[in-house]
Design an enzyme around this catalytic site. Sequence first.
Site, PDB file in Angstrom:
ATOM      1  N   LYS A   1       0.827  -1.226   0.168  1.00 46.62           N
ATOM      2  CA  LYS A   1      -0.155  -0.566  -0.091  1.00 46.62           C
ATOM      3  C   LYS A   1       0.857   1.047  -0.270  1.00 46.62           C
ATOM      4  O   LYS A   1       1.349   1.904   0.841  1.00 46.62           O
ATOM      5  CB  LYS A   1      -0.764  -0.017   0.852  1.00 46.62           C
ATOM      6  CG  LYS A   1      -2.197   0.652   1.305  1.00 46.62           C
ATOM      7  CD  LYS A   1      -2.734   2.121   2.103  1.00 46.62           C
ATOM      8  CE  LYS A   1      -2.104   2.503   2.417  1.00 46.62           C
ATOM      9  NZ  LYS A   1      -1.792   4.472   1.832  1.00 46.62           N
TER      10      LYS A   1
ATOM     11  N   GLY B   1       6.632   4.855   8.218  1.00 56.36           N
ATOM     12  CA  GLY B   1       6.018   6.111   8.336  1.00 56.36           C
ATOM     13  C   GLY B   1       5.894   6.644   9.843  1.00 56.36           C
ATOM     14  O   GLY B   1       6.918   6.321  10.147  1.00 56.36           O
ATOM     15  N   SER B   2       5.065   7.566  10.307  1.00 54.43           N
ATOM     16  CA  SER B   2       5.338   8.366  11.709  1.00 54.43           C
ATOM     17  C   SER B   2       5.191   7.054  12.744  1.00 54.43           C
ATOM     18  O   SER B   2       4.122   6.187  13.142  1.00 54.43           O
ATOM     19  CB  SER B   2       4.152   9.133  11.711  1.00 54.43           C
ATOM     20  OG  SER B   2       2.629   8.260  11.369  1.00 54.43           O
ATOM     21  N   THR B   3       6.379   7.715  13.801  1.00 51.13           N
ATOM     22  CA  THR B   3       5.724   7.139  14.779  1.00 51.13           C
ATOM     23  C   THR B   3       4.275   6.933  15.664  1.00 51.13           C
ATOM     24  O   THR B   3       4.172   5.820  16.078  1.00 51.13           O
ATOM     25  CB  THR B   3       6.816   8.402  15.838  1.00 51.13           C
ATOM     26  OG1 THR B   3       7.848   7.121  15.193  1.00 51.13           O
ATOM     27  CG2 THR B   3       6.384   7.058  17.399  1.00 51.13           C
TER      28      THR B   3
ATOM     29  N   GLU C   1       9.679   0.784  10.969  1.00 54.45           N
ATOM     30  CA  GLU C   1      10.436   2.238  10.713  1.00 54.45           C
ATOM     31  C   GLU C   1       9.803   3.496  10.091  1.00 54.45           C
ATOM     32  O   GLU C   1       9.907   3.940   9.709  1.00 54.45           O
ATOM     33  CB  GLU C   1      11.459   1.751   9.016  1.00 54.45           C
ATOM     34  CG  GLU C   1      11.556   0.378   8.769  1.00 54.45           C
ATOM     35  CD  GLU C   1      13.147   0.699   9.618  1.00 54.45           C
ATOM     36  OE1 GLU C   1      13.772   1.056   9.766  1.00 54.45           O
ATOM     37  OE2 GLU C   1      13.325  -0.805   9.074  1.00 54.45           O
TER      38      GLU C   1
ATOM     39  N   CYS D   1      13.915  10.904   6.910  1.00 56.79           N
ATOM     40  CA  CYS D   1      13.134  10.272   7.938  1.00 56.79           C
ATOM     41  C   CYS D   1      14.641  10.696   8.958  1.00 56.79           C
ATOM     42  O   CYS D   1      14.780  10.696  10.148  1.00 56.79           O
ATOM     43  CB  CYS D   1      13.164   8.656   8.331  1.00 56.79           C
ATOM     44  SG  CYS D   1      14.144   7.751   6.776  1.00 56.79           S
TER      45      CYS D   1
ATOM     46  N   GLU E   1       9.577  15.637  15.193  1.00 56.53           N
ATOM     47  CA  GLU E   1       9.962  15.780  13.306  1.00 56.53           C
ATOM     48  C   GLU E   1       8.822  16.878  12.744  1.00 56.53           C
ATOM     49  O   GLU E   1       7.768  16.862  13.344  1.00 56.53           O
ATOM     50  CB  GLU E   1       9.459  14.179  13.537  1.00 56.53           C
ATOM     51  CG  GLU E   1      10.459  13.937  12.181  1.00 56.53           C
ATOM     52  CD  GLU E   1       9.945  12.346  11.245  1.00 56.53           C
ATOM     53  OE1 GLU E   1       8.835  12.070  12.322  1.00 56.53           O
ATOM     54  OE2 GLU E   1      11.059  11.860  11.039  1.00 56.53           O
TER      55      GLU E   1
HETATM   56  P1  NAD Z   1       2.333   8.663   7.964  1.00 55.61           P
HETATM   57  O1  NAD Z   1       1.913   7.852   9.170  1.00 55.61           O
HETATM   58  O2  NAD Z   1       1.163  10.033   7.608  1.00 55.61           O
HETATM   59  O3  NAD Z   1       2.118   7.191   6.994  1.00 55.61           O
HETATM   60  C1  NAD Z   1       2.586   6.156   5.818  1.00 55.61           C
HETATM   61  C2  NAD Z   1       1.637   5.089   5.451  1.00 55.61           C
HETATM   62  O4  NAD Z   1       0.965   4.564   6.804  1.00 55.61           O
HETATM   63  C3  NAD Z   1       0.540   5.728   4.119  1.00 55.61           C
HETATM   64  O5  NAD Z   1       0.329   4.673   3.352  1.00 55.61           O
HETATM   65  C4  NAD Z   1      -0.694   5.623   5.346  1.00 55.61           C
HETATM   66  O6  NAD Z   1      -1.813   5.649   4.222  1.00 55.61           O
HETATM   67  C5  NAD Z   1      -0.434   4.483   6.018  1.00 55.61           C
HETATM   68  N1  NAD Z   1      -1.141   5.308   6.745  1.00 55.61           N
HETATM   69  C6  NAD Z   1      -1.822   6.301   7.353  1.00 55.61           C
HETATM   70  N2  NAD Z   1      -2.296   5.880   8.679  1.00 55.61           N
HETATM   71  C7  NAD Z   1      -2.601   5.016   8.984  1.00 55.61           C
HETATM   72  C8  NAD Z   1      -3.641   4.222  10.067  1.00 55.61           C
HETATM   73  N3  NAD Z   1      -3.941   4.660  10.833  1.00 55.61           N
HETATM   74  N4  NAD Z   1      -3.466   2.509   9.751  1.00 55.61           N
HETATM   75  C9  NAD Z   1      -2.624   1.979   9.176  1.00 55.61           C
HETATM   76  N5  NAD Z   1      -1.360   2.828   7.987  1.00 55.61           N
HETATM   77  C10 NAD Z   1      -1.651   4.012   8.231  1.00 55.61           C
HETATM   78  O7  NAD Z   1       3.511   8.283   7.558  1.00 55.61           O
HETATM   79  P2  NAD Z   1       3.973   9.748   6.134  1.00 55.61           P
HETATM   80  O8  NAD Z   1       3.704  11.552   6.903  1.00 55.61           O
HETATM   81  O9  NAD Z   1       3.143   9.224   4.946  1.00 55.61           O
HETATM   82  O10 NAD Z   1       5.973   9.684   6.204  1.00 55.61           O
HETATM   83  C11 NAD Z   1       6.314  11.038   6.829  1.00 55.61           C
HETATM   84  C12 NAD Z   1       7.169   9.586   8.131  1.00 55.61           C
HETATM   85  O11 NAD Z   1       7.880   8.587   7.725  1.00 55.61           O
HETATM   86  C13 NAD Z   1       8.098  10.388   9.064  1.00 55.61           C
HETATM   87  O12 NAD Z   1       7.702  10.296  10.617  1.00 55.61           O
HETATM   88  C14 NAD Z   1       9.313   9.178   8.783  1.00 55.61           C
HETATM   89  O13 NAD Z   1      10.502   9.794   9.305  1.00 55.61           O
HETATM   90  C15 NAD Z   1       8.243   7.647   8.315  1.00 55.61           C
HETATM   91  N6  NAD Z   1       9.837   7.927   7.489  1.00 55.61           N
HETATM   92  C16 NAD Z   1      10.242   6.841   8.462  1.00 55.61           C
HETATM   93  C17 NAD Z   1      11.342   6.058   7.294  1.00 55.61           C
HETATM   94  C18 NAD Z   1      12.396   5.278   8.485  1.00 55.61           C
HETATM   95  O14 NAD Z   1      13.075   4.373   7.766  1.00 55.61           O
HETATM   96  N7  NAD Z   1      12.448   4.511  10.064  1.00 55.61           N
HETATM   97  C19 NAD Z   1      11.723   6.653   5.902  1.00 55.61           C
HETATM   98  C20 NAD Z   1      10.876   7.566   5.161  1.00 55.61           C
HETATM   99  C21 NAD Z   1       9.913   7.642   6.502  1.00 55.61           C
END
Ligand code: NAD
Length: 497
Positions: free
Chosen positions: A191, A243-245, A266, A301, A399
Amino acid sequence: MESKDLKYWQDRRATLHFEGRAFIDGEYRASENGKRFDCVSPIDGKVLTEIAECGASDIDVAVAAARRAFEQRVWCGLNPRQRKAILLRWAASIGEHLDELALLETLDAGKPVADTTTVDVPGAAYCVQWFAEAIDKSGGEVAPADHHLVGLVTREPIGVVAAVVPWNFPLLMASWKFAPALAAGNSVVLKPSEKSPLTAIRIAQLAHEAGIPAGVFNVVPGTGEAGKQLALHRDVDCLAFTGSTQVGKLIMQYAGQSNLKRVWLELGGKSPNIVMPDCPDLDRAAQAAASAIFYNMGEMCTAGSRLLVHRDIKATFLDKLLAAARRYQPGNPMDPNTSMGAIVDHAQMERVLDYIRAGREEANLIAGGSRVHCDSGGFYIEPTIFDNDKPDARIVREEIFGPVLSVLTFDTVDEAVRIANESEYGLAAAVWTSDLATAHDVSRRLRAGTVWVNCYDEGGDMNFPFGGYKQSGNGRDKSLHALEKYTELKSTLIRLQ
Ligand code: NAD
């Protein structure tokens, strides 16, 4: 040779086809209820195409296709060399479609084409190739056992792996999940982020053409709700998330509420970059500090968003940093001379601007701070630097995921390490020093999954595990260790008499 200037990319854009449907069981499909959402380019705020918004029933169909492919062993049952050959064909095909994929990524996420052509797309092709090559090289163990037994320790594919990924490196972050998961013999349901789904959708067709059997690799675009359905699904065996924490915490809960699927996270970061007074090269350190926060519009990130500088060199270092930051003026991402593109969407731009507003109250703004190129309709923010004497200020703790740097000052090594570790995150860190003992001592004490010494963001190859301590997540992407996430460890004991 054709020069790939702005006009080249504009001409290419005029001929691009935008596929917005899901890819399930070997074919493109609209979502079952026909729902779609707009895919907007952050370059000019205009709609590129419509994307299928997958819901619970689409997720059910995709997971069922993935399960069927796994049970029928159409992928994991292949000879390892065959699986390797197919993945290598796919990697080559991603490389052959470099310009198309790079342009899709640039239009969709606002990333400079200079980066999507050199980092994102080649990096994804290389990742698939790297894990393909590992398939017929990694084996199991014969464990010491009683004389009458033979004890095998093997790794087996876990089954159906769902990958839920973000928008900052849409194709590359996805490949860090699906490449090891497929190499290990699993079926995958990917996804992509609703903010950047185009390249994931496109490479599904290339996977099919390379010979990946139907059902083995599926792409289900959609909002967070689609991610939630995958995380709650009882027939998904493993969920790999970047994604986000905040969302990572929800994913763990969903796993607990459903089938205790394996969850790998991650997550975010707020990485410290420490410049000691004996830094071997202040010019290089200043350039690296600027790149650490302004590369990819700060949507990293690993962004070096907390710069810790020793008081004795601070004034000199800030001059060099400000000069280095000027190289990152936002411009049209389709122009190959642009080093800083657009923020991924309007909401993210507003979020970053909110932090800048908060920063103006808490700290001293020394560069940038504004939205620019408003006439374009796109979402651009200047490289922004705050000189900050409050380590507990919001812009220092949280962040931002944008081009906003906080500079902090320290007097002793112990103070630098304490401030660096004073964070809920632990993804990456860096230290600049000429002293070998300081380098070893500080890098041992920094609580982070990656530590750079006298560099930042180096090591783009696949050999180093990547992931975080603390609330930056668990498990590691990249390297052979990534295969561990997508396999179950099995002991088989054979009695000889
Ligand atoms: P996000 O957490 O908002 O979304 C990430 C993914 O999760 C998207 O596909 C989104 O549609 C999905 N999502 C959103 N709500 C959800 C839920 N309730 N249940 C399941 N899936 C859900 O993050 P973002 O804004 O897309 O990305 C930015 C974040 O990603 C930052 O915090 C960044 O640090 C992190 N990031 C981490 C790494 C790493 O390797 N540690 C790499 C890249 C980005």
